[in-house]
Write an enzyme that holds these catalytic residues in place. Structure first.
Site, PDB file in Angstrom:
ATOM      1  N   HIS A 109      -8.812   5.537   1.689  1.00 22.60           N
ATOM      2  CA  HIS A 109      -7.833   4.472   1.431  1.00 22.60           C
ATOM      3  C   HIS A 109      -7.143   4.637   0.081  1.00 22.60           C
ATOM      4  O   HIS A 109      -6.514   3.698  -0.402  1.00 22.60           O
ATOM      5  CB  HIS A 109      -8.512   3.095   1.520  1.00 22.60           C
ATOM      6  CG  HIS A 109      -8.949   2.760   2.910  1.00 22.60           C
ATOM      7  ND1 HIS A 109      -9.927   1.847   3.184  1.00 22.60           N
ATOM      8  CD2 HIS A 109      -8.540   3.252   4.111  1.00 22.60           C
ATOM      9  CE1 HIS A 109     -10.099   1.776   4.504  1.00 22.60           C
ATOM     10  NE2 HIS A 109      -9.277   2.616   5.083  1.00 22.60           N
ATOM     11  N   SER A 178     -18.566  -3.856   6.109  1.00 18.57           N
ATOM     12  CA  SER A 178     -18.624  -4.833   7.217  1.00 18.57           C
ATOM     13  C   SER A 178     -18.139  -4.201   8.512  1.00 18.57           C
ATOM     14  O   SER A 178     -18.324  -4.740   9.589  1.00 18.57           O
ATOM     15  CB  SER A 178     -17.715  -6.030   6.879  1.00 18.57           C
ATOM     16  OG  SER A 178     -16.354  -5.560   6.831  1.00 18.57           O
TER      17      SER A 178
HETATM   18  C1  BV8 Z   1      -4.320   2.219  10.583  1.00 19.59           C
HETATM   19  C2  BV8 Z   1      -6.964  -0.283   0.330  1.00 19.59           C
HETATM   20  C3  BV8 Z   1      -3.290   3.598  12.230  1.00 19.59           C
HETATM   21  C4  BV8 Z   1      -6.243  -1.514  -0.059  1.00 19.59           C
HETATM   22  C5  BV8 Z   1      -7.749  -0.951   2.513  1.00 19.59           C
HETATM   23  C6  BV8 Z   1      -1.693  -4.108  12.999  1.00 19.59           C
HETATM   24  C7  BV8 Z   1      -0.874  -3.080  12.555  1.00 19.59           C
HETATM   25  C8  BV8 Z   1      -1.374  -1.880  12.086  1.00 19.59           C
HETATM   26  C9  BV8 Z   1      -2.739  -1.697  12.001  1.00 19.59           C
HETATM   27  C10 BV8 Z   1      -3.545  -2.732  12.404  1.00 19.59           C
HETATM   28  C11 BV8 Z   1      -3.055  -3.929  12.916  1.00 19.59           C
HETATM   29  N1  BV8 Z   1      -4.109  -4.730  13.236  1.00 19.59           N
HETATM   30  C12 BV8 Z   1      -5.260  -4.096  12.933  1.00 19.59           C
HETATM   31  C13 BV8 Z   1      -4.917  -2.896  12.449  1.00 19.59           C
HETATM   32  C14 BV8 Z   1      -5.791  -1.904  11.970  1.00 19.59           C
HETATM   33  C15 BV8 Z   1      -5.951  -2.203  10.473  1.00 19.59           C
HETATM   34  C16 BV8 Z   1      -7.150  -3.109  10.313  1.00 19.59           C
HETATM   35  O1  BV8 Z   1      -8.247  -2.635  10.478  1.00 19.59           O
HETATM   36  N2  BV8 Z   1      -6.917  -4.400   9.999  1.00 19.59           N
HETATM   37  C17 BV8 Z   1      -8.021  -5.315   9.803  1.00 19.59           C
HETATM   38  C18 BV8 Z   1      -7.541  -6.473   8.928  1.00 19.59           C
HETATM   39  C19 BV8 Z   1      -8.518  -5.797  11.152  1.00 19.59           C
HETATM   40  N3  BV8 Z   1      -6.141  -0.937   9.830  1.00 19.59           N
HETATM   41  C20 BV8 Z   1      -5.115  -0.304   9.255  1.00 19.59           C
HETATM   42  O2  BV8 Z   1      -4.003  -0.748   9.142  1.00 19.59           O
HETATM   43  C21 BV8 Z   1      -5.448   1.092   8.765  1.00 19.59           C
HETATM   44  N4  BV8 Z   1      -4.481   2.009   9.256  1.00 19.59           N
HETATM   45  O3  BV8 Z   1      -4.888   1.581  11.450  1.00 19.59           O
HETATM   46  O4  BV8 Z   1      -3.414   3.231  10.861  1.00 19.59           O
HETATM   47  C22 BV8 Z   1      -4.396   4.526  12.585  1.00 19.59           C
HETATM   48  C23 BV8 Z   1      -5.155   4.268  13.727  1.00 19.59           C
HETATM   49  C24 BV8 Z   1      -6.195   5.126  14.053  1.00 19.59           C
HETATM   50  C25 BV8 Z   1      -6.460   6.241  13.274  1.00 19.59           C
HETATM   51  C26 BV8 Z   1      -5.709   6.445  12.135  1.00 19.59           C
HETATM   52  C27 BV8 Z   1      -4.679   5.590  11.773  1.00 19.59           C
HETATM   53  C28 BV8 Z   1      -5.426   1.141   7.253  1.00 19.59           C
HETATM   54  C29 BV8 Z   1      -6.477   0.212   6.701  1.00 19.59           C
HETATM   55  C30 BV8 Z   1      -6.592   0.458   5.202  1.00 19.59           C
HETATM   56  C31 BV8 Z   1      -6.288  -0.820   4.456  1.00 19.59           C
HETATM   57  N5  BV8 Z   1      -6.620  -0.609   3.032  1.00 19.59           N
HETATM   58  N6  BV8 Z   1      -8.038  -0.672   1.236  1.00 19.59           N
HETATM   59  C32 BV8 Z   1      -6.900  -2.170  -1.223  1.00 19.59           C
HETATM   60  O5  BV8 Z   1      -8.051  -1.839  -1.572  1.00 19.59           O
HETATM   61  O6  BV8 Z   1      -6.242  -3.050  -1.800  1.00 19.59           O
HETATM   62  S1  BV8 Z   1      -8.914  -1.686   3.471  1.00 19.59           S
HETATM   63  C33 BV8 Z   1      -9.975  -2.549   2.480  1.00 19.59           C
HETATM   64  O7  BV8 Z   1     -10.629  -3.485   3.293  1.00 19.59           O
HETATM   65  C34 BV8 Z   1     -11.064  -1.715   1.935  1.00 19.59           C
HETATM   66  O8  BV8 Z   1     -10.657  -0.457   1.535  1.00 19.59           O
HETATM   67  C35 BV8 Z   1     -12.062  -1.677   3.056  1.00 19.59           C
HETATM   68  O9  BV8 Z   1     -11.781  -0.621   3.907  1.00 19.59           O
HETATM   69  C36 BV8 Z   1     -11.799  -2.939   3.749  1.00 19.59           C
HETATM   70  C37 BV8 Z   1     -12.877  -3.892   3.422  1.00 19.59           C
HETATM   71  O10 BV8 Z   1     -13.977  -3.401   4.120  1.00 19.59           O
HETATM   72  P1  BV8 Z   1     -15.387  -3.249   3.405  1.00 19.59           P
HETATM   73  O11 BV8 Z   1     -15.314  -2.151   2.430  1.00 19.59           O
HETATM   74  O12 BV8 Z   1     -16.353  -3.179   4.496  1.00 19.59           O
HETATM   75  O13 BV8 Z   1     -15.569  -4.569   2.574  1.00 19.59           O
HETATM   76  P2  BV8 Z   1     -16.001  -5.978   3.147  1.00 19.59           P
HETATM   77  O14 BV8 Z   1     -15.797  -6.968   2.068  1.00 19.59           O
HETATM   78  O15 BV8 Z   1     -15.341  -6.178   4.484  1.00 19.59           O
HETATM   79  O16 BV8 Z   1     -17.564  -5.817   3.427  1.00 19.59           O
HETATM   80  C38 BV8 Z   1     -18.445  -5.622   2.339  1.00 19.59           C
HETATM   81  C39 BV8 Z   1     -19.795  -5.346   2.959  1.00 19.59           C
HETATM   82  O17 BV8 Z   1     -20.721  -5.098   1.915  1.00 19.59           O
HETATM   83  C40 BV8 Z   1     -20.336  -6.525   3.753  1.00 19.59           C
HETATM   84  O18 BV8 Z   1     -20.862  -6.054   4.973  1.00 19.59           O
HETATM   85  C41 BV8 Z   1     -21.452  -7.077   2.863  1.00 19.59           C
HETATM   86  O19 BV8 Z   1     -22.513  -7.615   3.625  1.00 19.59           O
HETATM   87  C42 BV8 Z   1     -21.896  -5.838   2.143  1.00 19.59           C
HETATM   88  N7  BV8 Z   1     -22.504  -6.055   0.825  1.00 19.59           N
HETATM   89  C43 BV8 Z   1     -22.176  -7.013  -0.087  1.00 19.59           C
HETATM   90  N8  BV8 Z   1     -22.946  -6.852  -1.201  1.00 19.59           N
HETATM   91  C44 BV8 Z   1     -23.720  -5.753  -0.991  1.00 19.59           C
HETATM   92  C45 BV8 Z   1     -23.452  -5.251   0.298  1.00 19.59           C
HETATM   93  N9  BV8 Z   1     -24.073  -4.178   0.806  1.00 19.59           N
HETATM   94  C46 BV8 Z   1     -24.998  -3.575   0.017  1.00 19.59           C
HETATM   95  N10 BV8 Z   1     -25.301  -3.992  -1.232  1.00 19.59           N
HETATM   96  C47 BV8 Z   1     -24.698  -5.074  -1.762  1.00 19.59           C
HETATM   97  N11 BV8 Z   1     -25.034  -5.483  -3.006  1.00 19.59           N
END
Ligand code: BV8
Length: 237
Positions: A109, A178
């Site tokens: 990302h 997540s």
């Molecule tokens: C794509 C940079 C095509 C930005 C990020 C409509 C139009 C187009 C696409 C879509 C659409 N609808 C859905 C999609 C797909 C979309 C998507 O997934 N949307 C979501 C909202 C549903 N994805 C995209 O658009 C991607 N591109 O699809 O292109 C394609 C298709 C197929 C193949 C190739 C290409 C691009 C997505 C990238 C977005 N950019 N980051 C920025 O940082 O500002 S995403 C961003 O959110 C992060 O990078 C990360 O990936 C994501 C968050 O996820 P996590 O890292 O898991 O964080 P989260 O808070 O969710 O979870 C934290 C976890 O840690 C929890 O489980 C928690 O329990 C745990 N935790 C907490 N504390 C601890 C812990 N674990 C251990 N120890 C601890 N102490």
């Protein structure tokens, strides 16, 4: 397990929590009155570039105040001592894996520490604030520089390298994610479909959307679970 295993590791925001960086699903998921999913998009950058620059400037400045935690260090130790191949795929845009010493790293990302010219595509190191007056070195045009970050709706970096690694994985570790965001959220399923005997391990403080795919789960903060996991893997050598 064999010492030639190719271990593929996917990390998410959870691995950086104990370094002091927020997760997306946590309170960080809301930045001020905005949802991150509404700011981290090309559309937001086109219509409100200053807001998007401010969002990333604040996070880039925060990087200077945080350090890698024992989970980042454990993965760097694994890379140094594991005789087989290690591929570390991170969804995170922070630089904590590099600062802990990991090198076999794919920032799918993008990186907070880089900017990209929207005209030439050239990528530059970026430690300071960006704004709409920032000049790119290549075209010398104001407004051409954007964060080198993959926004929602954009194609992630390194996808072919990632799928090559997933198709060779003997072990797949999912740490601090997540699995809410795709395509990263689908990597575990991809490994299970293509590498039936792969060892599947999840480290998280709670259940994720893919916990049911992992026979081995280590519940707790990454700094403890990942350190213990790496120690046990290296002891088995
Ligand atoms: C794509 C940079 C095509 C930005 C990020 C409509 C139009 C187009 C696409 C879509 C659409 N609808 C859905 C999609 C797909 C979309 C998507 O997934 N949307 C979501 C909202 C549903 N994805 C995209 O658009 C991607 N591109 O699809 O292109 C394609 C298709 C197929 C193949 C190739 C290409 C691009 C997505 C990238 C977005 N950019 N980051 C920025 O940082 O500002 S995403 C961003 O959110 C992060 O990078 C990360 O990936 C994501 C968050 O996820 P996590 O890292 O898991 O964080 P989260 O808070 O969710 O979870 C934290 C976890 O840690 C929890 O489980 C928690 O329990 C745990 N935790 C907490 N504390 C601890 C812990 N674990 C251990 N120890 C601890 N102490």
């Amino acid at each position: 397990m064999s010492k030639n295993d190719h271990i593929v590791v996917l990390t998410g925001a959870g691995i950086s929590v104990e370094s002091g960086l927020d997760t997306f699903r946590g309170n960080f998921g809301l930045w001020g009155q905005h949802k991150v999913e509404d700011i981290a998009t090309p559309e937001a950058f086109a219509t409100q570039p200053e807001l998007v620059h401010k969002f990333y400037n604040q996070r880039r400045q925060q990087l200077k105040k945080v350090q890698p935690n024992p989970a980042h260090v454990a993965l760097a130790t694994l890379e140094k001592n594991w005789p087989g191949k290690i591929t570390l795929i991170t969804q995170n845009v922070d630089d904590l894996h590099e600062r802990a010493g990991s090198t076999q790293l794919i920032h799918m990302h993008g990186k907070l520490s880089e900017a990209r010219c929207i005209q030439s595509g050239t990528v530059f190191p970026c430690e300071e604030n960006l704004d709409t007056d920032s000049l790119c070195e290549c075209c010398q045009v104001k407004g051409n520089l954007r964060p080198n970050i993959v926004w929602f709706g954009e194609y992630p970096f390194g996808m072919s390298e990632i799928f090559t690694a997933l198709d060779q994985a003997d072990q797949f570790w999912s740490i601090g994610t997540s699995a809410h965001v795709y395509p990263a959220g689908g990597f575990a399923q991809h490994v299970l479909m293509n590498r039936k005997d792969a060892r599947m391990i999840e480290c998280n403080t709670e259940n994720s959307q893919i916990s049911h795919l992992f026979p081995e789960r280590h519940e707790g903060p990454a700094s403890q679970t990942v350190t213990k996991l790496v120690d046990s893997i290296l002891e088995e050598l």
